[in-house]
Design an enzyme around this catalytic site. Structure first.
Site, PDB file in Angstrom:
ATOM      1  N   TRP A  52       0.840  -1.201   0.000  1.00 19.40           N
ATOM      2  CA  TRP A  52       0.000   0.000   0.000  1.00 19.40           C
ATOM      3  C   TRP A  52       0.871   1.245   0.000  1.00 19.40           C
ATOM      4  O   TRP A  52       0.549   2.248  -0.647  1.00 19.40           O
ATOM      5  CB  TRP A  52      -0.914  -0.008   1.225  1.00 19.40           C
ATOM      6  N   HIS A  53       1.984   1.191   0.718  1.00 15.81           N
ATOM      7  CA  HIS A  53       2.830   2.372   0.843  1.00 15.81           C
ATOM      8  C   HIS A  53       3.570   2.705  -0.447  1.00 15.81           C
ATOM      9  O   HIS A  53       3.895   3.874  -0.680  1.00 15.81           O
ATOM     10  CB  HIS A  53       3.842   2.183   1.974  1.00 15.81           C
ATOM     11  N   GLY A  54       3.855   1.737  -1.265  1.00 12.85           N
ATOM     12  CA  GLY A  54       4.567   2.062  -2.494  1.00 12.85           C
ATOM     13  C   GLY A  54       4.715   0.876  -3.421  1.00 12.85           C
ATOM     14  O   GLY A  54       4.775  -0.276  -2.979  1.00 12.85           O
TER      15      GLY A  54
END
Length: 477
Positions: free
Chosen positions: A324-326
């Site tokens: 989700w973060h990257g």
């Protein structure tokens, strides 16, 4: 160009909003805030307003369709349609090239060549945040945890509320929608608390995070040419840059919300004072960790299954959290490591803490300090994966981190800046208040002095950063 909270464009925007908003009736306030939120988002790129509207319209329709239907198959169909649209949009814009490049690499290792089109895709700012907000709404309606609203404007404002739109916090509809539908009172207490949060937020962002940013950028840009002390300086600089940046943004967002009469979820609770990794995830990015707990970990079985499956649930949840973060394997490994840390902590905790028996002979305060020190550095070292642009940088960083020259290049000013955030959190924990500067019951000369120093620091740092734009880190997610 994004309308950053630190930009002159935003100061003009929020001034207009605060002048007009209180003079309107409830429906007028909601319409005005919705128009303001879309203007705020469209200032970056008006074309992506269509995506925001699409997610809003699809989930509004899906939630009401789910509510009207008693057929479980139809309810699931509407829910799947909502999830498919949301994840389809998010997957295309954020992960298309990542999965395509990964597939090409795998085929290359197998000796196969693949000619695939690489698209120049612009990641819509804030898409991960508002997508998770709308998905949670539809899922909660499906679970019958909440009843959907029949007022599209109110729901559209919930999704696009501008203080939260770009980087959260991810408020749930159960708490936030009733605030939109009910008349709002802007009391003196809310104004003081809001101004307190805004001041602290700007101090964290402008005076601390933006000051540490170029130092971290310089060191992570060439870790191979740095001494061990310089590399540790980079670790500490980025560890507190990302905390000051993100928690500062959240504080500003919560403060502005209070000025508009809304109460939003607390997103950070002194995370670097956590005594173990489980506690860290209860204190860091609370709205996101709660989202993954409620909509991924628990539906997978959570703790209500055997140990092996529970560990698998943890790893899978944290892998998704990393992704989700990257869209990079460094983020995936970052999530996997945190999953392993959480499993190890549960195993040690299950053994009655025997894995840390050397702590038993220490006094309570020393035990807590030791646990905080260990947890902080475990978290700080994983931030290397989060910040590094590729695995080559990661390897160079760790190769030099434990080498010679520990005290060569270890920056005292950086350590001092980091200690300021720790001190702020220590005070708020001691006073059990996130807004102690505006606490009228305990207000004193010391608090006035602290507020004055913060304000002067923000002004001085802003002057020093003139001509330099340091975007909020989590905008890229």
């Amino acid at each position: 160009m994004t309308m950053l909270f630190t930009s002159m464009a935003f100061f003009g925007f929020i001034t207009i909003v605060l002048l007009i908003y209180p003079r309107l009736h409830l429906r007028g306030q909601n319409i005005f805030l919705l128009a303001s939120s879309y203007s705020f988002y469209g200032y970056w790129d008006w074309r992506f307003l269509f995506l925001l509207f699409t997610s809003t319209a699809v989930d509004f329709w899906a939630a009401n369709s789910i509510q009207r239907s008693e057929d479980i198959r139809h309810r699931r169909l509407f829910l799947l349609a909502s999830i498919a649209v949301n994840l389809g949009i998010l997957g295309f814009f954020k992960y298309y090239n990542f999965f395509l490049d990964s597939a090409v690499s795998v085929l290359g290792y197998m000796g196969l060549k693949a000619n695939t089109p690489v698209l120049k895709i612009v990641l819509p700012i804030g898409i991960s945040f508002y997508t998770f907000k709308t998905m949670a709404y539809t899922i909660d309606v499906y679970r019958r945890n909440i009843a959907p609203t029949n007022h599209f404007i109110e729901y559209a404002l919930f999704v696009s509320f501008f203080p939260q739109l770009l980087a959260g916090p991810i408020d749930k509809a159960k708490k936030f929608l009733p605030q939109i539908s009910a008349p709002r009172s802007i009391t003196r207490a809310k104004i003081l608390t809001g101004l307190n949060l805004i001041l602290v937020g700007y101090f964290k962002k402008v005076a601390i995070a933006d000051t540490l940013a170029p130092i971290a950028d310089n060191i992570f840009g060439d870790p191979g040419g740095m001494s061990s002390g310089q590399l540790w300086t980079g670790v500490y600089a980025y560890t507190f840059q990302i905390y000051g940046d993100f928690s500062g943004y959240t504080d500003i967002a919560r403060g502005i919300s209070l000025l508009l009469g809304f109460e939003t979820i607390e997103n950070f609770n002194a995370p670097y004072l956590s005594r173990n990794i489980t506690e860290f995830w209860r204190r860091w990015h609370i709205s996101l960790s709660t989202w993954f707990r409620d909509y991924v970990y628990i539906p997978l079985g959570g703790n209500r299954c055997g140990r092996a499956r529970m560990h698998g649930n943890l790893i899978f949840t944290m892998l998704l959290c990393g992704l989700w973060h990257g869209a990079a394997w460094t983020f995936v490994l970052w999530g996997a490591l945190h999953g392993v840390y959480l499993i190890l902590h549960r195993m040690v905790k299950g053994e009655g803490g025997r894995g840390f028996s050397w702590l038993l002979s220490l006094p309570l305060w020393a035990k807590d300090l030791a646990k905080i020190f260990l947890t902080f550095h475990v978290v700080a070292l994983t931030w290397i994966l989060f910040r590094a642009s590729n695995f080559e940088i990661v390897l160079q960083y760790f190769q030099g981190l434990f080498g010679f020259g520990l005290f060569t290049g270890l920056s005292i000013p950086v350590l001092f800046a980091c200690s300021l955030l720790i001190a702020l959190d220590a005070v708020r924990v001691h006073l059990a208040s996130n807004t102690w500067l505006s606490d009228r019951q305990n207000f004193s000369v010391v608090r006035y002095a602290v507020a004055g120093v913060m304000l002067v620091s923000v002004i001085a740092a802003s002057i020093g950063h003139l001509g330099t734009v340091t975007p909020f880190i989590y905008f890229q997610f």
